[in-house]
Design a protein around this motif. Structure first.
Motif, PDB file in Angstrom:
ATOM      1  N   SER A   7       0.839  -1.203   0.000  1.00  0.00           N
ATOM      2  CA  SER A   7       0.000   0.000   0.000  1.00  0.00           C
ATOM      3  C   SER A   7       0.869   1.245   0.000  1.00  0.00           C
ATOM      4  O   SER A   7       1.974   1.255   0.546  1.00  0.00           O
ATOM      5  CB  SER A   7      -0.920   0.028   1.226  1.00  0.00           C
ATOM      6  OG  SER A   7      -1.867  -1.009   1.187  1.00  0.00           O
ATOM      7  N   THR A   8       0.345   2.306  -0.615  1.00  0.00           N
ATOM      8  CA  THR A   8       1.054   3.586  -0.641  1.00  0.00           C
ATOM      9  C   THR A   8       0.279   4.633   0.150  1.00  0.00           C
ATOM     10  O   THR A   8      -0.941   4.532   0.317  1.00  0.00           O
ATOM     11  CB  THR A   8       1.253   4.076  -2.085  1.00  0.00           C
ATOM     12  OG1 THR A   8      -0.034   4.304  -2.695  1.00  0.00           O
ATOM     13  CG2 THR A   8       2.027   3.054  -2.908  1.00  0.00           C
ATOM     14  N   PHE A   9       1.014   5.635   0.624  1.00  0.00           N
ATOM     15  CA  PHE A   9       0.417   6.739   1.380  1.00  0.00           C
ATOM     16  C   PHE A   9       1.326   7.953   1.219  1.00  0.00           C
ATOM     17  O   PHE A   9       2.374   7.880   0.554  1.00  0.00           O
ATOM     18  CB  PHE A   9       0.244   6.370   2.859  1.00  0.00           C
ATOM     19  CG  PHE A   9       1.500   5.821   3.496  1.00  0.00           C
ATOM     20  CD1 PHE A   9       2.447   6.658   4.066  1.00  0.00           C
ATOM     21  CD2 PHE A   9       1.740   4.447   3.512  1.00  0.00           C
ATOM     22  CE1 PHE A   9       3.608   6.159   4.638  1.00  0.00           C
ATOM     23  CE2 PHE A   9       2.901   3.934   4.083  1.00  0.00           C
ATOM     24  CZ  PHE A   9       3.836   4.794   4.648  1.00  0.00           C
ATOM     25  N   VAL A  17       1.430   5.590  10.209  1.00  0.00           N
ATOM     26  CA  VAL A  17       0.829   4.523   9.403  1.00  0.00           C
ATOM     27  C   VAL A  17       1.270   3.160   9.905  1.00  0.00           C
ATOM     28  O   VAL A  17       0.460   2.219  10.002  1.00  0.00           O
ATOM     29  CB  VAL A  17       1.186   4.707   7.908  1.00  0.00           C
ATOM     30  CG1 VAL A  17       0.855   3.442   7.119  1.00  0.00           C
ATOM     31  CG2 VAL A  17       0.422   5.889   7.328  1.00  0.00           C
ATOM     32  N   TYR A  49      -6.562   4.948   5.530  1.00  0.00           N
ATOM     33  CA  TYR A  49      -5.363   5.780   5.621  1.00  0.00           C
ATOM     34  C   TYR A  49      -4.343   5.439   4.533  1.00  0.00           C
ATOM     35  O   TYR A  49      -3.232   5.975   4.538  1.00  0.00           O
ATOM     36  CB  TYR A  49      -4.720   5.659   7.007  1.00  0.00           C
ATOM     37  CG  TYR A  49      -4.554   4.240   7.517  1.00  0.00           C
ATOM     38  CD1 TYR A  49      -3.375   3.533   7.296  1.00  0.00           C
ATOM     39  CD2 TYR A  49      -5.575   3.628   8.237  1.00  0.00           C
ATOM     40  CE1 TYR A  49      -3.223   2.238   7.765  1.00  0.00           C
ATOM     41  CE2 TYR A  49      -5.431   2.336   8.720  1.00  0.00           C
ATOM     42  CZ  TYR A  49      -4.254   1.648   8.483  1.00  0.00           C
ATOM     43  OH  TYR A  49      -4.106   0.369   8.958  1.00  0.00           O
ATOM     44  N   MET A  50      -4.722   4.557   3.605  1.00  0.00           N
ATOM     45  CA  MET A  50      -3.865   4.232   2.471  1.00  0.00           C
ATOM     46  C   MET A  50      -4.413   4.893   1.204  1.00  0.00           C
ATOM     47  O   MET A  50      -5.624   5.002   1.018  1.00  0.00           O
ATOM     48  CB  MET A  50      -3.780   2.724   2.265  1.00  0.00           C
ATOM     49  CG  MET A  50      -3.125   1.968   3.404  1.00  0.00           C
ATOM     50  SD  MET A  50      -1.424   2.506   3.707  1.00  0.00           S
ATOM     51  CE  MET A  50      -0.880   1.224   4.848  1.00  0.00           C
ATOM     52  N   HIS A  51      -3.493   5.292   0.315  1.00  0.00           N
ATOM     53  CA  HIS A  51      -3.883   5.914  -0.952  1.00  0.00           C
ATOM     54  C   HIS A  51      -4.244   4.858  -1.983  1.00  0.00           C
ATOM     55  O   HIS A  51      -5.327   4.893  -2.573  1.00  0.00           O
ATOM     56  CB  HIS A  51      -2.751   6.794  -1.463  1.00  0.00           C
ATOM     57  CG  HIS A  51      -3.041   7.468  -2.771  1.00  0.00           C
ATOM     58  ND1 HIS A  51      -4.197   8.176  -3.005  1.00  0.00           N
ATOM     59  CD2 HIS A  51      -2.336   7.521  -3.928  1.00  0.00           C
ATOM     60  CE1 HIS A  51      -4.188   8.651  -4.237  1.00  0.00           C
ATOM     61  NE2 HIS A  51      -3.081   8.258  -4.822  1.00  0.00           N
ATOM     62  N   ASP A 165      -7.112  10.070   2.924  1.00  0.00           N
ATOM     63  CA  ASP A 165      -6.150   9.223   3.628  1.00  0.00           C
ATOM     64  C   ASP A 165      -5.348  10.029   4.645  1.00  0.00           C
ATOM     65  O   ASP A 165      -5.058   9.547   5.744  1.00  0.00           O
ATOM     66  CB  ASP A 165      -5.229   8.488   2.641  1.00  0.00           C
ATOM     67  CG  ASP A 165      -4.574   9.420   1.627  1.00  0.00           C
ATOM     68  OD1 ASP A 165      -5.081  10.530   1.409  1.00  0.00           O
ATOM     69  OD2 ASP A 165      -3.549   9.027   1.038  1.00  0.00           O
TER      70      ASP A 165
END
Length: 328
Positions: A7-9, A17, A49-51, A165
């Motif tokens: 996952s990206t953020f 995170v 909270y993940m993009h 997010d």
């Protein structure tokens, strides 16, 4: 069985995170990287909270570029066994190539070969316009990945609206669950929604103008909406466990902006309970010097972010009796 996910953020939010992931049931973190997490989960994750979130089909050593990663995929082949074959038959797919946070182009000969290989083994067919499945070849500093994108593509971010997010992380850092919280200078809906989802018992949104107040009243529920200045509210002393102040990433440093921020900080300290959480999300150029001079608060954490192309920071503070050495 736990499957591997990526996952990206927003870069800069790694510490909170990771803490949020550790609180998820059935999740085991394998690696944190700038703006990304590699972890195993017993269920397909849907983390606010993940993009973007992906199922990992294959991970490799770092590759120079997408072409090199595709060549490695074509010479390996073991990743074909990791496709969710119960979901592939007849689906339309496309290959997406990316380098870090940027989409990049790749040699179409290699892409065509990869597409044919996938079609022959999975029953999916290529469709680059409106595919049901996106398969990503992602090259990053720590590794190269072959990924199956999960969830629907995010809708376009509206101008002036905080990313959902980022708001979810702010809600977590506010520790507002079961408590009273307030947003000073509230002009959008994503942050109130995140604080409500985080369990805020009561939430007051102080809006700077009538248009913002009407927007909040129309699009949020269970929220007290007040129109007025952030530096002067009707909330009682020490009545809030968390207060959040956000400034636009594009806000410029002016005497008026600094004065408004000082007023909001003074009011926040008045209405916060001792030990309560104060969050400020703002451009560094505008807020850093003002926050350094603010007495009566202590910094718990600072996350440096880039929002709308501007250097910003998220300060997490608490109210203390004596904060001569505030650490800001």
């Amino acid at each position: 069985m736990k499957k591997l996910y990526f996952s990206t953020f927003v870069r800069g939010l790694e510490r909170p995170v990771e803490a949020m992931l550790h609180k998820e049931g059935g999740v085991a973190v394998e690696r944190m990287a700038p703006g990304a997490a590699l972890y195993r989960s017993v269920r397909e994750p849907a983390l606010p909270y993940m993009h973007q979130t992906f199922a990992v089909l294959f991970q490799m050593k770092p590759a120079a570029d997408a072409d090199a990663a595709i060549k490695r995929l074509l010479s390996t082949g073991g990743w074909l066994d990791r496709f969710p074959f119960e979901e592939t038959q007849g689906k339309r797919f496309r290959i997406v190539t990316a380098q870090g946070d940027r989409l990049v182009s790749a040699n179409m000969r290699g892409v065509d070969m990869l597409e044919r290989t996938i079609s022959e083994h999975t029953g999916m067919r290529t469709c680059r316009e409106r595919p049901e499945v996106e398969l990503w070849v992602l090259c990053r500093e720590e590794a190269a990945y072959f990924l199956w994108r999960l969830g629907k593509r995010s809708s376009a971010k509206q101008e002036g609206q905080l990313r959902a997010d980022v708001c979810a992380v702010m809600s977590f850092l506010s520790a507002c669950g079961g408590k009273s919280a307030a947003i000073l200078g509230c002009t959008e809906t994503a942050l109130p929604a995140a604080l409500r989802a985080g369990g805020a018992r009561t939430l007051t949104c102080v809006c700077p103008d009538r248009a913002s107040a009407r927007l909040l009243s129309a699009r949020t529920s269970g929220v007290r909406v007040v129109e007025g200045a952030s530096g002067c509210t009707d909330m009682p002393d020490a009545s809030q466990a968390a207060v959040v102040i956000t400034l636009s990433p594009k806000a410029e440093k002016t005497e008026r902006a600094e004065s408004d921020l000082r007023g909001a900080l003074y009011e926040a300290k008045r209405i916060l309970q001792m030990g309560g959480r104060l969050l400020v999300l703002a451009p560094v150029a505008l807020a850093a010097s003002t926050l350094r001079k603010t007495q009566g608060v202590r910094v718990l954490e600072r996350c440096d972010l880039t929002l709308s192309g501007q250097p910003c920071a998220l300060w997490v503070m608490t109210v203390v009796e004596d904060a001569a050495d505030s650490g800001l």
